[in-house]
Scaffold this active site. Structure first.
Site, PDB file in Angstrom:
ATOM      1  N   TYR A   1       8.632  -1.938  10.922  1.00 44.57           N
ATOM      2  CA  TYR A   1       7.740  -1.454   9.856  1.00 44.57           C
ATOM      3  C   TYR A   1       8.261  -0.158   9.246  1.00 44.57           C
ATOM      4  O   TYR A   1       8.383  -0.029   8.015  1.00 44.57           O
ATOM      5  CB  TYR A   1       6.334  -1.265  10.426  1.00 44.57           C
ATOM      6  CG  TYR A   1       5.291  -0.861   9.414  1.00 44.57           C
ATOM      7  CD1 TYR A   1       4.516  -1.817   8.775  1.00 44.57           C
ATOM      8  CD2 TYR A   1       5.068   0.475   9.099  1.00 44.57           C
ATOM      9  CE1 TYR A   1       3.544  -1.458   7.844  1.00 44.57           C
ATOM     10  CE2 TYR A   1       4.114   0.847   8.174  1.00 44.57           C
ATOM     11  CZ  TYR A   1       3.354  -0.117   7.550  1.00 44.57           C
ATOM     12  OH  TYR A   1       2.405   0.247   6.632  1.00 44.57           O
TER      13      TYR A   1
ATOM     14  N   ASP B   1       0.825  -1.215   0.000  1.00 39.60           N
ATOM     15  CA  ASP B   1       0.000   0.000   0.000  1.00 39.60           C
ATOM     16  C   ASP B   1       0.854   1.258   0.000  1.00 39.60           C
ATOM     17  O   ASP B   1       0.621   2.189  -0.783  1.00 39.60           O
ATOM     18  CB  ASP B   1      -1.003  -0.003   1.155  1.00 39.60           C
ATOM     19  CG  ASP B   1      -0.379  -0.179   2.525  1.00 39.60           C
ATOM     20  OD1 ASP B   1       0.804  -0.587   2.608  1.00 39.60           O
ATOM     21  OD2 ASP B   1      -1.078   0.070   3.527  1.00 39.60           O
TER      22      ASP B   1
ATOM     23  N   SER C   1      -6.720  -3.779  14.397  1.00 43.64           N
ATOM     24  CA  SER C   1      -7.534  -3.203  15.470  1.00 43.64           C
ATOM     25  C   SER C   1      -7.358  -1.692  15.549  1.00 43.64           C
ATOM     26  O   SER C   1      -8.290  -0.966  15.915  1.00 43.64           O
ATOM     27  CB  SER C   1      -7.164  -3.839  16.807  1.00 43.64           C
ATOM     28  OG  SER C   1      -5.792  -3.628  17.115  1.00 43.64           O
ATOM     29  N   SER C   2      -6.186  -1.190  15.188  1.00 44.47           N
ATOM     30  CA  SER C   2      -5.936   0.256  15.284  1.00 44.47           C
ATOM     31  C   SER C   2      -6.787   1.027  14.285  1.00 44.47           C
ATOM     32  O   SER C   2      -7.409   2.039  14.635  1.00 44.47           O
ATOM     33  CB  SER C   2      -4.447   0.559  15.068  1.00 44.47           C
ATOM     34  OG  SER C   2      -4.006   0.075  13.810  1.00 44.47           O
TER      35      SER C   2
ATOM     36  N   ASP D   1      -5.658  -0.571   5.682  1.00 45.02           N
ATOM     37  CA  ASP D   1      -6.511  -0.992   6.790  1.00 45.02           C
ATOM     38  C   ASP D   1      -7.759  -0.132   6.894  1.00 45.02           C
ATOM     39  O   ASP D   1      -8.875  -0.632   7.096  1.00 45.02           O
ATOM     40  CB  ASP D   1      -5.736  -0.934   8.102  1.00 45.02           C
ATOM     41  CG  ASP D   1      -4.525  -1.848   8.091  1.00 45.02           C
ATOM     42  OD1 ASP D   1      -4.462  -2.738   7.227  1.00 45.02           O
ATOM     43  OD2 ASP D   1      -3.638  -1.659   8.936  1.00 45.02           O
TER      44      ASP D   1
END
Length: 361
Positions: free
Chosen positions: A221, A22, A118-119, A171
């Site tokens: 990351y 992404d 979840s974030s 996300d």
């Protein structure tokens, strides 16, 4: 009058294939899942006072038993879950949305740090609940009229500027645009989103937690993003999406391996999209395993705990398995044929609806 209460749900996501593409303006094929984050917002105080000096936001993380309180007009920096709440309030304010004082209750049935986003689910649920609570329009009109892609960008700014995790938009877009029995082929160069039928026909997708938590800001990351940016500089391109051949031998190690993964992963997304449209689930299994090998060997985001979880799924008969999310821990995804039994501890995931409001006024 604005409502006195607003409840919103935003799902986590599983990325079928297309990992670390992404932010390289590539392709990905995620789907929203049934599990996610619920935010229950209640207006309090003088809602007509808006973001005045006395206006406050109160937040309670039900699963952690922790509280937070801060000024609506100028949220200060914080750590952990508080950074997401304060950042979302601040970014909505900067975007010109007139928020009202509120109490927030936050609960989740998607585990934090498991690679199921979840974030992003928290950010999106916070946005929907706060925007609806502040709206003068009929219920649901805010979500129907807002630009969901711009809302995803706002949520990404929360992660980048407040949480210090420089993620892409995958996300948030998956959470906002998800639909039942549907994957989303997302082109991050154009931000075009193409629904792709995800008909499993008796096959089962499962996730297995490796037991190792990961946090983007504290993991490798951001380092991987920097390596991709450096690879672009050396190759003279603005993004790795521009490559039309495998760059493995064109760059020094490890940059060649990083760029090679992105190049190959974009090809795998297109192959997976075609396989889904043809109903070729065995091909999906092969692509999952190929993606994992690349993430392990070329992008180097796996860990011993993740490798053990992948092997558990394969030993149980999975047609393919791979790590999901940013890596460095979290969950792994496996695909099982009809009648096969997944490994102990694995749980089924199915494509579900995107973010939405839960309660009527």
């Amino acid at each position: 009058m604005p409502p006195e209460r607003s409840d919103a749900f935003a799902p986590g996501r599983v990325n079928l294939i297309g990992e670390h593409t992404d932010y390289n303006l590539g392709l990905a094929l995620p789907f929203a899942i049934a599990e996610g984050v619920t935010v229950r917002a209640r207006a309090h105080g003088d809602v007509d006072s808006g973001a005045g000096a006395a206006a406050r936001i109160e937040a309670f993380a039900c699963d952690l038993g922790e509280r937070d309180e801060f000024a609506l007009a100028d949220p200060p920096a914080a750590e952990g879950w508080r950074a997401f709440v304060r950042g979302t309030v601040a970014e909505l304010g900067r975007a010109g949305f007139p928020l009202v004082p509120a109490s927030l209750q936050i609960s989740a049935d998607v585990p934090a740090g498991a690679g199921l986003s979840s974030s992003a689910a928290l950010e999106v649920a916070l946005c929907l609940a706060l925007l609806e609570l502040s709206s003068q329009a009929p219920r649901g009109a805010v979500l129907e009229s807002c630009d969901r892609t711009e809302l995803a960008r706002l949520c990404a700014r929360v992660e980048s500027d407040w949480v210090r995790a420089h993620t892409g938009l995958l996300d948030q877009l998956a959470s906002l645009y998800g639909a039942p029995d549907t994957a989303l082929c997302i082109d991050f160069r154009s931000l075009a989103i193409e629904p792709v039928p995800l008909q499993l026909d008796g096959w089962t997708l499962v996730v297995l937690d490796s037991g190792e938590r990961h946090e983007h800001a504290a993991s490798g990351y951001n380092e991987r993003r920097a390596e991709c940016a450096r690879a672009c500089q050396l190759l003279g391109v603005s993004s790795l999406r521009e490559l039309d051949a495998d760059p493995l031998t064109l760059l020094p190690d490890p940059l060649g391996r990083r760029a090679s993964h992105v190049f190959g992963e974009n090809l795998r997304v297109r192959e997976a999209e075609a396989a889904l449209r043809d109903g070729d689930l065995p091909a999906i299994g092969e692509l999952l395993s190929a993606s994992h090998r690349s993430l392990r060997d070329r992008y180097e985001v796996s860990t011993p705990a993740v490798e053990e979880a992948v092997q558990r799924l394969l030993d149980a008969g999975a047609a393919g398995a791979r790590l999901i999310g940013g890596g460095f821990g979290g969950s792994v995804l496996g695909l099982f044929s009809p009648g096969a039994r997944a490994a102990a501890g694995a749980r089924e995931v199915r494509p579900g609806p995107g973010a939405h409001l839960l309660d009527a006024r």
